[in-house]
Write an enzyme that holds these catalytic residues in place. Structure first.
Site, PDB file in Angstrom:
ATOM      1  CG  ASP A 175       7.270   8.576 -36.200  1.00 42.54           C
ATOM      2  OD1 ASP A 175       6.043   8.697 -36.116  1.00 42.54           O
ATOM      3  OD2 ASP A 175       7.832   7.739 -36.932  1.00 42.54           O
TER       4      ASP A 175
ATOM      5  CG  ASN B  10       2.283   9.537 -34.371  1.00 43.65           C
ATOM      6  OD1 ASN B  10       3.117   8.659 -34.625  1.00 43.65           O
ATOM      7  ND2 ASN B  10       0.983   9.330 -34.524  1.00 43.65           N
TER       8      ASN B  10
HETATM    9  O1  MRU Z   1       5.663   7.786 -42.114  1.00 47.18           O
HETATM   10  P1  MRU Z   1       5.521   6.533 -41.305  1.00 47.18           P
HETATM   11  O2  MRU Z   1       4.508   5.594 -41.847  1.00 47.18           O
HETATM   12  O3  MRU Z   1       6.849   5.877 -41.038  1.00 47.18           O
HETATM   13  O4  MRU Z   1       4.967   7.061 -39.912  1.00 47.18           O
HETATM   14  C1  MRU Z   1       4.723   6.151 -38.882  1.00 47.18           C
HETATM   15  C2  MRU Z   1       4.063   6.763 -37.722  1.00 47.18           C
HETATM   16  O5  MRU Z   1       3.816   7.941 -37.669  1.00 47.18           O
HETATM   17  C3  MRU Z   1       3.774   5.876 -36.542  1.00 47.18           C
HETATM   18  O6  MRU Z   1       2.663   6.338 -35.841  1.00 47.18           O
HETATM   19  C4  MRU Z   1       5.012   5.904 -35.643  1.00 47.18           C
HETATM   20  O7  MRU Z   1       6.131   5.441 -36.315  1.00 47.18           O
HETATM   21  C5  MRU Z   1       4.839   5.146 -34.405  1.00 47.18           C
HETATM   22  S1  MRU Z   1       4.910   3.447 -34.781  1.00 47.18           S
HETATM   23  C6  MRU Z   1       5.233   2.365 -33.789  1.00 47.18           C
END
Ligand code: MRU
Length: 364
Positions: free
Chosen positions: A244, A254
Site C-alpha cells: 500500500d 501492506n
Molecule cells: O485494506 P485493503 O483491503 O484496502 O488492503 C489492501 C492491501 O493490503 C493490498 O495488499 C494492497 O493494497 C496491495 S494491492 C494491489
C-alpha cells in the site's frame, strides 16, 4: 479478468456519462453486485466502507470522485474540498494522494469550461495506466514463478503464499501480486496458491479465493496463523504480496500480518517478494516503521464476523465478550531487509534505495 466469461474492469464510467460503477466488494464472494456512484459523497463512502479497496483501485476511484465533483462545480474551491474529503477516507495507501495530486495538477491550469472534459480524460488515463502497469508487473513477476518451477524440475506446482487481496479486485485489472500468477498460469506454469484469510476483513478468504476460483487457479484457504507452519515444513516455494505504500528505501507497508509472514519466510529461507506499481512508492519517506501512517479501523470489524448463514442469509455474529477492548490495526510495515526483491512495472529490483533508484532514476 473475465467474470462469467466476460472481460471486465473493476470500475467504469456509466454509459450515460453521469456516474461511475463499481463492484461492491463487501458483497463478495456470495453475490456479484455493482453500484452506481453519482457524487463525491458516494465515492468517499465507497472507499471508507471498503466497497472498493486495494491501493491502486482506491486511487482510481478517488480520481473519478474528482470528476463527479467537477461535473457539478469545477471551481478551485470545490476541487480542493473534494480532494480533502477523499483524502480523509483512508490514510495508508499512498495511491490515493498520488491520484488526487495527478487530478489536481491536470485541472489547475485549465479554464473552468474545459475542466469537466479534462477530468474525465485524466481519470480514464489513470485507469488505463494502471491496467498497463499491472500487466507489466505480471510479465516481470511471472519470470520468478517460471524459475521456481524449473528449479523444482516441474515436480508439482509452484507453491505460492499470498496475503490479503492484491489481485484484479485491488486494481483496475490484473492485480499486483496476483498478476504474475495469472501471467505464469497462462504460460502453462503449474501453480498452487496458499491464500491466508486475512482477518478481520477476510480479503484473502472472500476476495482472493473468489478471484482465483473464477480464474481456475488451484488454491487453498488457510487461517492466518497457518503460514509459519507451512513455511517451516517446506510447503511454500515463494511468498508474493502487494504493497500500500513503499518507502524510497524499500520498506513495504501492506495488510496487517504481512510482517509476520516475512519474518517466518526469512527464518525458513523462503523468498519473500512484493509486487507494486510506481504509484505505490512514497519517495518522500525513508523509514517506513517510523513514518507510514497506519490505519486503525472500527473495532466492530474484530468483534463481529460477517458471513452467510447456512440458509443463505448475509449476517454478522459476535465472537468476543462485549466488555473486552479491541484494537484493529489495518496495516503493518515489513522492513526492506526482509524483502527478497520488489517486482515493479519496470522490472525486478532489490528492496533498497539503490534498487529503486536503478529502476526510477528520475525520482531517486
Ligand atoms: O485494506 P485493503 O483491503 O484496502 O488492503 C489492501 C492491501 O493490503 C493490498 O495488499 C494492497 O493494497 C496491495 S494491492 C494491489
Amino acid at each position: 479478468l473475465k467474470v462469467a466469461g466476460v472481460p471486465r474492469r473493476t470500475i467504469w464510467r456509466t454509459d450515460d456519462g453521469a456516474a461511475v460503477e463499481i463492484i461492491d466488494q463487501t458483497q463478495l464472494p456470495h453475490a456479484f453486485v455493482t453500484r452506481r456512484l453519482e457524487s463525491v459523497a458516494d465515492v468517499a463512502t465507497a472507499i471508507a466502507t471498503m466497497q472498493v479497496r486495494g491501493a491502486p483501485l482506491i486511487g482510481a476511484t478517488a480520481a473519478y470522485g474528482v470528476c463527479l465533483q467537477v461535473s457539478e462545480d469545477a471551481s478551485d474551491a470545490a476541487i480542493a474540498a473534494a480532494c480533502e474529503r477523499l483524502q480523509a477516507t483512508r490514510p495508508t495507501a499512498v495511491n490515493l494522494g498520488w491520484a488526487l495530486e495527478s487530478m489536481r495538477s491536470a485541472l489547475q491550469s485549465q479554464p473552468l469550461a474545459e475542466r469537466e472534459a479534462v477530468a474525465w480524460q485524466r481519470a480514464a488515463a489513470i485507469c488505463d495506466e494502471d491496467v498497463a502497469t499491472c500487466r507489466a508487473i505480471g510479465k516481470h513477476g511471472a519470470e520468478l514463478l517460471i524459475d521456481a518451477w524449473e528449479r523444482k524440475r516441474r515436480a508439482g506446482p509452484v507453491e505460492v503464499l499470498t496475503h490479503c487481496n492484491a489481485g484484479w479486485l485491488a486494481t483496475v485489472d490484473w492485480g499486483t501480486a496476483l498478476a504474475p500468477i495469472y501471467d505464469a498460469a497462462e504460460r502453462g506454469v503449474s501453480i498452487h496458491v496458499w491464500v491466508s484469510e486475512t482477518r478481520p476483513r477476510n480479503q484473502g478468504a472472500a476476495l482472493t479465493a473468489w478471484e482465483l476460483a473464477n480464474a481456475g487457479i488451484p488454491h487453498t484457504v488457510i487461517v492466518d496463523n497457518v503460514a509459519g507452519h507451512l513455511l517451516q515444513r517446506g510447503g511454500v516455494d515463494l511468498c508474493l504480496t502487494g504493497s500500500d505504500r513503499t518507502t524510497a528505501s524499500g520498506d513495504v507497508c501492506n495488510k496487517i500480518g504481512t510482517y509476520l509472514k516475512a519474518l517466518a519466510a526469512r527464518e525458513n529461507g523462503v523468498p519473500f517478494y512484493v509486487a507494486l506499481p510506481h504509484s505505490t512508492i512514497d519517495w518522500s519517506l525513508d523509514d517506513g516503521v517510523a513514518s507510514i501512517p497506519i490505519e486503525e479501523r472500527d473495532g466492530a470489524e474484530v468483534r463481529f464476523v460477517a458471513g452467510r448463514s447456512p440458509s443463505g442469509v448475509q449476517t454478522e455474529v459476535a465472537i468476543l465478550p462485549d466488555a473486552s477492548a479491541v484494537a484493529n490495526y489495518a496495516f503493518d510495515v515489513t522492513p526492506a531487509h526482509l524483502v527478497t526483491a520488489l517486482v515493479t512495472e519496470r522490472g525486478i529490483c532489490e528492496a533498497s534505495r539503490a534498487g529503486l533508484a536503478s529502476l526510477y532514476p528520475e525520482n531517486a
